[in-house]
Structures are given as C-alpha cells and as structure tokens.
Write a protein that holds these residues in place. Structure first.
Motif, PDB file in Angstrom:
ATOM      1  N   PHE A  29     -24.585   2.946  -4.827  1.00 34.51           N
ATOM      2  CA  PHE A  29     -23.306   2.985  -5.526  1.00 34.51           C
ATOM      3  C   PHE A  29     -23.321   3.950  -6.693  1.00 34.51           C
ATOM      4  O   PHE A  29     -22.375   4.723  -6.894  1.00 34.51           O
ATOM      5  N   SER A  30     -24.381   3.938  -7.464  1.00 31.96           N
ATOM      6  CA  SER A  30     -24.422   4.730  -8.686  1.00 31.96           C
ATOM      7  C   SER A  30     -24.557   6.227  -8.428  1.00 31.96           C
ATOM      8  O   SER A  30     -24.487   7.013  -9.368  1.00 31.96           O
ATOM      9  N   SER A  31     -24.744   6.627  -7.190  1.00 27.32           N
ATOM     10  CA  SER A  31     -24.922   8.048  -6.867  1.00 27.32           C
ATOM     11  C   SER A  31     -23.612   8.785  -6.653  1.00 27.32           C
ATOM     12  O   SER A  31     -23.618  10.012  -6.497  1.00 27.32           O
ATOM     13  N   TYR A  32     -22.500   8.079  -6.640  1.00 23.29           N
ATOM     14  CA  TYR A  32     -21.232   8.705  -6.275  1.00 23.29           C
ATOM     15  C   TYR A  32     -20.117   8.330  -7.235  1.00 23.29           C
ATOM     16  O   TYR A  32     -20.073   7.219  -7.752  1.00 23.29           O
ATOM     17  N   ALA A  33     -19.220   9.277  -7.424  1.00 27.89           N
ATOM     18  CA  ALA A  33     -18.018   8.996  -8.185  1.00 27.89           C
ATOM     19  C   ALA A  33     -17.087   8.092  -7.377  1.00 27.89           C
ATOM     20  O   ALA A  33     -17.146   8.069  -6.149  1.00 27.89           O
ATOM     21  N   MET A  34     -16.253   7.373  -8.087  1.00 29.83           N
ATOM     22  CA  MET A  34     -15.312   6.449  -7.471  1.00 29.83           C
ATOM     23  C   MET A  34     -13.905   6.754  -7.949  1.00 29.83           C
ATOM     24  O   MET A  34     -13.716   7.332  -9.025  1.00 29.83           O
ATOM     25  N   GLY A  35     -12.941   6.325  -7.171  1.00 33.55           N
ATOM     26  CA  GLY A  35     -11.561   6.558  -7.569  1.00 33.55           C
ATOM     27  C   GLY A  35     -10.634   5.451  -7.112  1.00 33.55           C
ATOM     28  O   GLY A  35     -10.985   4.638  -6.246  1.00 33.55           O
ATOM     29  N   TRP A  36      -9.474   5.420  -7.741  1.00 34.85           N
ATOM     30  CA  TRP A  36      -8.379   4.531  -7.333  1.00 34.85           C
ATOM     31  C   TRP A  36      -7.168   5.393  -6.995  1.00 34.85           C
ATOM     32  O   TRP A  36      -6.843   6.337  -7.724  1.00 34.85           O
ATOM     33  N   PHE A  37      -6.525   5.039  -5.917  1.00 32.88           N
ATOM     34  CA  PHE A  37      -5.284   5.675  -5.488  1.00 32.88           C
ATOM     35  C   PHE A  37      -4.266   4.580  -5.203  1.00 32.88           C
ATOM     36  O   PHE A  37      -4.621   3.404  -5.117  1.00 32.88           O
ATOM     37  N   ARG A  38      -3.018   4.968  -5.062  1.00 33.66           N
ATOM     38  CA  ARG A  38      -1.987   4.001  -4.707  1.00 33.66           C
ATOM     39  C   ARG A  38      -0.952   4.637  -3.813  1.00 33.66           C
ATOM     40  O   ARG A  38      -0.772   5.857  -3.810  1.00 33.66           O
ATOM     41  N   GLN A  39      -0.293   3.774  -3.039  1.00 39.29           N
ATOM     42  CA  GLN A  39       0.763   4.250  -2.154  1.00 39.29           C
ATOM     43  C   GLN A  39       1.915   3.272  -2.179  1.00 39.29           C
ATOM     44  O   GLN A  39       1.765   2.101  -1.818  1.00 39.29           O
ATOM     45  N   ALA A  40       3.056   3.768  -2.610  1.00 42.36           N
ATOM     46  CA  ALA A  40       4.273   2.970  -2.641  1.00 42.36           C
ATOM     47  C   ALA A  40       5.032   3.155  -1.319  1.00 42.36           C
ATOM     48  O   ALA A  40       4.834   4.163  -0.628  1.00 42.36           O
ATOM     49  N   PRO A  41       5.891   2.216  -0.951  1.00 42.37           N
ATOM     50  CA  PRO A  41       6.638   2.330   0.304  1.00 42.37           C
ATOM     51  C   PRO A  41       7.433   3.630   0.369  1.00 42.37           C
ATOM     52  O   PRO A  41       8.145   3.987  -0.571  1.00 42.37           O
ATOM     53  N   GLY A  42       7.267   4.354   1.469  1.00 43.08           N
ATOM     54  CA  GLY A  42       8.002   5.587   1.673  1.00 43.08           C
ATOM     55  C   GLY A  42       7.480   6.783   0.910  1.00 43.08           C
ATOM     56  O   GLY A  42       8.092   7.854   0.944  1.00 43.08           O
ATOM     57  N   LYS A  43       6.342   6.601   0.220  1.00 42.93           N
ATOM     58  CA  LYS A  43       5.779   7.697  -0.569  1.00 42.93           C
ATOM     59  C   LYS A  43       4.365   8.008  -0.101  1.00 42.93           C
ATOM     60  O   LYS A  43       3.711   7.207   0.563  1.00 42.93           O
ATOM     61  N   GLU A  44       3.904   9.177  -0.482  1.00 50.10           N
ATOM     62  CA  GLU A  44       2.543   9.564  -0.146  1.00 50.10           C
ATOM     63  C   GLU A  44       1.547   8.874  -1.086  1.00 50.10           C
ATOM     64  O   GLU A  44       1.906   8.481  -2.205  1.00 50.10           O
ATOM     65  N   ARG A  45       0.322   8.780  -0.620  1.00 51.02           N
ATOM     66  CA  ARG A  45      -0.733   8.218  -1.467  1.00 51.02           C
ATOM     67  C   ARG A  45      -0.948   9.153  -2.656  1.00 51.02           C
ATOM     68  O   ARG A  45      -0.991  10.374  -2.500  1.00 51.02           O
ATOM     69  N   GLU A  46      -1.096   8.564  -3.843  1.00 46.54           N
ATOM     70  CA  GLU A  46      -1.268   9.375  -5.044  1.00 46.54           C
ATOM     71  C   GLU A  46      -2.478   8.919  -5.848  1.00 46.54           C
ATOM     72  O   GLU A  46      -2.869   7.749  -5.829  1.00 46.54           O
ATOM     73  N   PHE A  47      -3.033   9.874  -6.560  1.00 45.05           N
ATOM     74  CA  PHE A  47      -4.185   9.632  -7.415  1.00 45.05           C
ATOM     75  C   PHE A  47      -3.792   8.762  -8.601  1.00 45.05           C
ATOM     76  O   PHE A  47      -2.713   8.937  -9.186  1.00 45.05           O
ATOM     77  N   VAL A  48      -4.694   7.837  -8.963  1.00 48.53           N
ATOM     78  CA  VAL A  48      -4.479   7.000 -10.144  1.00 48.53           C
ATOM     79  C   VAL A  48      -5.556   7.266 -11.192  1.00 48.53           C
ATOM     80  O   VAL A  48      -5.250   7.600 -12.343  1.00 48.53           O
ATOM     81  N   ALA A  49      -6.826   7.119 -10.805  1.00 51.94           N
ATOM     82  CA  ALA A  49      -7.915   7.264 -11.767  1.00 51.94           C
ATOM     83  C   ALA A  49      -9.212   7.537 -11.022  1.00 51.94           C
ATOM     84  O   ALA A  49      -9.365   7.157  -9.864  1.00 51.94           O
ATOM     85  N   THR A  50     -10.153   8.174 -11.727  1.00 51.10           N
ATOM     86  CA  THR A  50     -11.464   8.424 -11.151  1.00 51.10           C
ATOM     87  C   THR A  50     -12.529   8.318 -12.227  1.00 51.10           C
ATOM     88  O   THR A  50     -12.260   8.574 -13.401  1.00 51.10           O
ATOM     89  N   SER A  51     -13.731   7.933 -11.805  1.00 51.44           N
ATOM     90  CA  SER A  51     -14.839   7.742 -12.736  1.00 51.44           C
ATOM     91  C   SER A  51     -16.060   8.480 -12.232  1.00 51.44           C
ATOM     92  O   SER A  51     -16.359   8.485 -11.037  1.00 51.44           O
TER      93      SER A  51
END
Length: 124
Positions: A29-51
C-alpha cells in the motif's frame, strides 16, 4: 491484483460531514499514491483528491479545497476522505483508486485499480 473496499457513504444534510474509508489489500500500500474520484448521475467521473505515498503531499479539486481532506494510514492500508461543509452538489458515487505509478495524479487514466464506490447523498 488489488482489492479496494470503500465505506462510510450515506445521506447527510447540507452543511454536515462524512468520513469515507478505503481499505486496500493485495499490494504494498505504501508504495503507491492514492486518489478519490466521484461521479454524479449523468456526469463524467471527476477528480476529488490525491495523496502521495507518505501522505505528506496532497492535492484537491478546486470545488472541494478547504472542505475535504485526504489522509492515509499506511499501517492499516487505508485511505480516508474527510468531507465537511457538504453541499448538495457533492452528491455522487465516490471511488478510491490506486495509481499505476508512485506519483499522485489528478488524471483517472493514471489509476490502475478502483473500488466499487460508495454513495454520498447531500440533501438541501
């Protein structure tokens, strides 16, 4: 193979808070960056945060900056997304993901593995 399991989603009123968790297994786990994304109805997936791998470097979408905080506990193989001052426009399915490189990224194409998603609904 990597397995990611998100939890912590739910229904909350505007102005409220939620904390999402993403537990990872099957990779260092500690070897890779992680991220959060979100997708609302009818919209494309979008970036939220990354570490970054250590968690010392974090980056946010402008729409959540100052309200959301990404953090990670490498000993527990878990990444978190603390969401405060939630707005109805934050309503979406939230996904955590692991990068295919070691660097944090805003681009979904840089992520190799994805969780199944957790629903966040913010009522007005």
């Amino acid at each position: 193979q990597v397995q990611l399991v998100e939890s912590g989603g739910g229904l909350v009123q505007a102005g409220g808070s939620l904390r999402l968790s993403c537990a990872a297994s099957g990779r260092t786990f500690s070897s890779y960056a992680m991220g959060w994304f979100r997708q609302a109805p009818g919209k494309e997936r979008e970036f939220v945060a990354t570490s970054s791998r250590s968690g010392l470097s974090t980056y946010y979408a402008d729409s959540v900056k100052g309200r959301f905080t990404i953090s990670r506990d490498n000993a527990k193989n878990t990444v978190y997304l603390q969401m405060n001052s939630l707005k109805p426009e934050d309503t979406a399915v939230y996904y955590c993901a692991v990068t295919s490189t070691v660097l944090p990224s805003r681009l979904s194409g840089d992520y190799a593995y994805w969780g199944q998603g957790t629903q966040v609904t913010v009522s007005s």
